[in-house]
Design a protein around this motif. Structure first.
Motif, PDB file in Angstrom:
ATOM      1  N   ARG A  15       0.806  -1.213   0.000  1.00  0.00           N
ATOM      2  CA  ARG A  15       0.000   0.000   0.000  1.00  0.00           C
ATOM      3  C   ARG A  15       0.843   1.270   0.000  1.00  0.00           C
ATOM      4  NH1 ARG A  15      -5.430  -0.603   1.168  1.00  0.00           N
ATOM      5  NH2 ARG A  15      -5.548   1.396   2.257  1.00  0.00           N
ATOM      6  N   ASP A  16       2.076   1.173  -0.465  1.00  0.00           N
ATOM      7  CA  ASP A  16       2.897   2.365  -0.650  1.00  0.00           C
ATOM      8  C   ASP A  16       2.544   3.008  -1.986  1.00  0.00           C
ATOM      9  OD1 ASP A  16       4.233   1.946   1.767  1.00  0.00           O
ATOM     10  OD2 ASP A  16       5.745   0.656   0.813  1.00  0.00           O
ATOM     11  N   THR A  17       3.221   4.098  -2.313  1.00  0.00           N
ATOM     12  CA  THR A  17       3.022   4.733  -3.610  1.00  0.00           C
ATOM     13  C   THR A  17       3.240   3.728  -4.727  1.00  0.00           C
ATOM     14  OG1 THR A  17       3.724   6.867  -2.745  1.00  0.00           O
ATOM     15  CG2 THR A  17       3.830   6.574  -5.127  1.00  0.00           C
ATOM     16  N   ALA A  25      -7.289   0.106  -3.783  1.00  0.00           N
ATOM     17  CA  ALA A  25      -8.066   0.985  -2.910  1.00  0.00           C
ATOM     18  C   ALA A  25      -8.460   2.266  -3.631  1.00  0.00           C
ATOM     19  CB  ALA A  25      -7.254   1.305  -1.653  1.00  0.00           C
ATOM     20  N   ALA A  26      -7.516   2.843  -4.375  1.00  0.00           N
ATOM     21  CA  ALA A  26      -7.800   4.088  -5.085  1.00  0.00           C
ATOM     22  C   ALA A  26      -8.889   3.890  -6.131  1.00  0.00           C
ATOM     23  CB  ALA A  26      -6.517   4.608  -5.736  1.00  0.00           C
ATOM     24  N   ALA A 194      -3.334   6.962 -11.060  1.00  0.00           N
ATOM     25  CA  ALA A 194      -3.281   6.240  -9.783  1.00  0.00           C
ATOM     26  C   ALA A 194      -2.217   5.132  -9.872  1.00  0.00           C
ATOM     27  CB  ALA A 194      -4.650   5.623  -9.476  1.00  0.00           C
ATOM     28  N   ALA A 195      -1.566   4.746  -8.791  1.00  0.00           N
ATOM     29  CA  ALA A 195      -1.793   5.301  -7.468  1.00  0.00           C
ATOM     30  C   ALA A 195      -0.552   6.096  -7.040  1.00  0.00           C
ATOM     31  CB  ALA A 195      -2.079   4.200  -6.487  1.00  0.00           C
ATOM     32  N   THR A 196      -0.231   7.146  -7.811  1.00  0.00           N
ATOM     33  CA  THR A 196       0.933   7.960  -7.465  1.00  0.00           C
ATOM     34  C   THR A 196       0.731   8.728  -6.162  1.00  0.00           C
ATOM     35  OG1 THR A 196       0.087   9.669  -8.953  1.00  0.00           O
ATOM     36  CG2 THR A 196       1.780   8.222  -9.817  1.00  0.00           C
ATOM     37  N   ASP A 197      -0.514   8.878  -5.721  1.00  0.00           N
ATOM     38  CA  ASP A 197      -0.802   9.469  -4.414  1.00  0.00           C
ATOM     39  C   ASP A 197      -1.234   8.414  -3.401  1.00  0.00           C
ATOM     40  OD1 ASP A 197      -0.133  12.069  -4.858  1.00  0.00           O
ATOM     41  OD2 ASP A 197      -2.138  12.726  -5.393  1.00  0.00           O
ATOM     42  N   GLY A 198      -0.904   7.169  -3.655  1.00  0.00           N
ATOM     43  CA  GLY A 198      -1.240   6.127  -2.710  1.00  0.00           C
ATOM     44  C   GLY A 198      -2.717   5.766  -2.713  1.00  0.00           C
TER      45      GLY A 198
END
Length: 247
Positions: A15-17, A25-26, A194-198
């Motif tokens: 669940r990191d970047t 999740a995103a 996604a998911a560059t902001d987690g």
């Protein structure tokens, strides 16, 4: 409606970047039902797409690698197109070193997505590449990730070249509306990067779209302001048509 995110990445578990868990999740939080995924490690992307049926993979290429025959095989095995990132991989977007991969895309009838931003990924260079391969559809990821002048030039190229499509990651809702007005509703696609902001990519605070909106706020405002048929093209139909996605 079954929304499609035309631009996501995954590079590792967790669940990191850019983690696999973060991407899931995103996308769920944004109500996405399908997504088009890429990263420089094509083997890991293959694993991710195999694990989640609603992920459709692209083949990441750069001058000198991977082998064009490997690219052809991945396309035969179900990859929906190619991904170029001239800025990350440090080459000019119009280099002749890409021609073997563009010929593979041309043979397979698949689109080519290109990171669009200042420097080696400038839309002027991408337009030259599109001019060399007039039958290949191109997608300018982000439309242009930089000052407004670059976005205006991207739009001008799209008006001239019918095979250029614009993708809207990091664009606020008003910008999306202007792009649709400029080039028409059939060549503008939703994407999020996604998911560059987690895992909170679609709902991050402070807002991540032009510092004014979250992705979900932007989507809700577009749903209120666009005609239903145009909204469906933007969120679903255009990506399904371009990448050959089934519902």
């Amino acid at each position: 409606m079954e929304p499609v995110d035309a631009h996501v990445h995954v590079r590792a578990p967790g669940r990191d970047t850019l983690g696999f868990g973060s991407l899931l999740a995103a996308e769920y939080s944004g109500g996405m039902t399908q997504a088009v995924v890429s990263w420089g490690d094509n083997d890991f992307v293959d694993i991710a797409a195999e694990a989640v049926p609603w992920l459709t993979r692209l083949v990441w290429v750069r001058p000198g690698g991977p082998d064009p025959d490997d690219v052809r095989q991945r396309l035969e095995d179900g990859a929906a197109g190619l991904k170029l990132h001239p800025a990350y991989d440090n080459y000019p977007a119009d280099t002749a070193g890409l021609d073997p991969y563009l010929r593979a895309a041309e043979e397979a009838g698949v689109p080519v997505t290109v990171h669009s931003a200042p420097g080696p990924a400038d839309p002027d260079l991408i337009a030259r590449l599109a001019d060399r391969f007039p039958t290949v559809p191109f997608v300018l990821y982000h439309t242009y990730l930089g000052p407004p002048d670059g976005r205006r030039r991207a739009v001008a190229h799209a008006k001239r070249i019918p095979t250029l499509h614009l993708e809207t990651s990091w664009c606020g809702s008003r910008t999306v509306e202007r792009l649709i007005d400029d080039v028409g509703p059939s060549r503008v696609l939703f994407g999020s990067d996604a998911a560059t902001d987690g895992p909170r990519h679609f709902v991050r605070e402070p807002p991540n779209l032009e510092s004014r909106e979250t992705y979900n706020q932007s989507l809700l405002r577009l749903a209120q302001r666009l005609k239903p048929a145009v909204l469906r093209q933007f969120l679903e139909t255009n990506a399904r048509t371009l990448f050959g996605l089934e519902t």
